[in-house]
Write a protein that holds these residues in place. Structure first.
Motif, PDB file in Angstrom:
ATOM      1  N   ASN A  46       0.818  -1.219   0.000  1.00  0.00           N
ATOM      2  CA  ASN A  46       0.000   0.000   0.000  1.00  0.00           C
ATOM      3  C   ASN A  46       0.850   1.266   0.000  1.00  0.00           C
ATOM      4  O   ASN A  46       0.487   2.269  -0.616  1.00  0.00           O
ATOM      5  N   LEU A  52      -5.321   1.729  -0.965  1.00  0.00           N
ATOM      6  CA  LEU A  52      -6.312   1.698   0.113  1.00  0.00           C
ATOM      7  C   LEU A  52      -6.849   3.079   0.459  1.00  0.00           C
ATOM      8  O   LEU A  52      -6.091   4.046   0.530  1.00  0.00           O
ATOM      9  N   TYR A  72      -6.278  -3.478   6.254  1.00  0.00           N
ATOM     10  CA  TYR A  72      -7.245  -2.745   5.418  1.00  0.00           C
ATOM     11  C   TYR A  72      -8.523  -2.390   6.173  1.00  0.00           C
ATOM     12  O   TYR A  72      -9.171  -1.400   5.872  1.00  0.00           O
ATOM     13  N   ASN A  81     -16.002  -5.158   3.578  1.00  0.00           N
ATOM     14  CA  ASN A  81     -14.824  -6.021   3.544  1.00  0.00           C
ATOM     15  C   ASN A  81     -15.232  -7.484   3.664  1.00  0.00           C
ATOM     16  O   ASN A  81     -15.886  -7.859   4.638  1.00  0.00           O
TER      17      ASN A  81
END
Ligand SMILES: C[S@@+](CC[C@H](N)C(=O)[O-])C[C@H]1O[C@@H](n2cnc3c(N)ncnc32)[C@H](O)[C@@H]1O
Length: 212
Positions: A46, A52, A72, A81
């Motif tokens: 990331n 993200l 995340y 999610n």
């Protein structure tokens, strides 16, 4: 540590334990409350690709014990999610867990249902089948899984979305890369510093989905 190593263990188990005790990422994961050293791989991915943010639809394949989910889920607090694994995963806040085999039809249907047939922003796959100790076969198996992820994932992904999958570098990565280039304009090969240097493990970071 010494008293554990004195116990009657196979030499391979002793080698694994010694490596774990010395591994800086294992130590850091404990200190920072992560379930696995894998969390650092996602943090590095990331940091480099900045995919993200909040309000996303995120699908994670091969999520147990939950190291990536811990990362995340803290950023995508308002989004959806879904984490999937063959084996159980202890609860991570903001993450829905499904125990299933990604290769099964029932799993793919559950993914569609969970996201209500809406597009997904990020698909992560850190899936790895159990190693049989033969690096050629292990590599074929992992890259077969990665190919399945790309073939399934591109149909579900938003145009601006990302698909990140673990794979093993070697001869049998070629069809995976060919198929990835067919569906995506941008293809990056990334080896996080936290990925063991002796391992063939790599991550394919795909974006710029071609319209289909
Ligand atoms: C390296 S671990 C994932 C670690 C995880 N990213 C984390 O941060 O904790 C790989 C996982 O892939 C899962 N896996 C392997 N094949 C799978 C499949 N066909 N469907 C779902 N999960 C699978 C394994 O059960 C294992 O838990």
């Amino acid at each position: 540590m010494k008293h554990i190593l004195k116990k009657k263990l196979k030499s391979s188990s002793k080698r694994w334990l010694t490596r774990q005790f010395k591994d800086v990422y294992v130590i850091k994961a404990k200190e920072e409350g992560f379930r696995s050293r894998s969390s650092f791989k996602l943090l590095e991915i990331n940091k480099k690709f900045r995919m993200l943010s909040n309000n996303l639809n995120i699908l994670e394949l091969g999520s147990s014990p939950g190291g990536w989910a811990q990362v995340y889920s803290k950023i995508n607090t308002k989004g959806k999610n879904l984490a999937i694994d063959l084996i159980n995963m202890a609860k991570v806040e903001n993450v829905n867990f499904l125990k299933n085999n990604f290769l099964s039809e029932s799993c793919k249907n559950e993914i569609h249902n969970f996201f209500e047939n809406k597009k997904i922003d990020i698909i992560f796959s850190d899936m790895a089948p159990n190693s049989i100790g033969n690096s050629v076969i292990d590599s074929i198996k992992i890259n077969h899984l990665a190919l399945e992820v790309v073939n399934f994932g591109y149909k579900l992904l938003n145009l601006g979305g990302y698909l990140i999958t673990k794979y093993f570098s070697g001869k049998d990565e070629l069809s995976l890369i060919k198929v990835s280039k067919y569906y995506f304009k941008k293809i990056n090969f990334f080896k996080p510093a936290s990925s063991r240097s002796e391992s063939k493990e790599m991550y394919l970071v795909l974006s710029g989905l071609r319209k289909n």
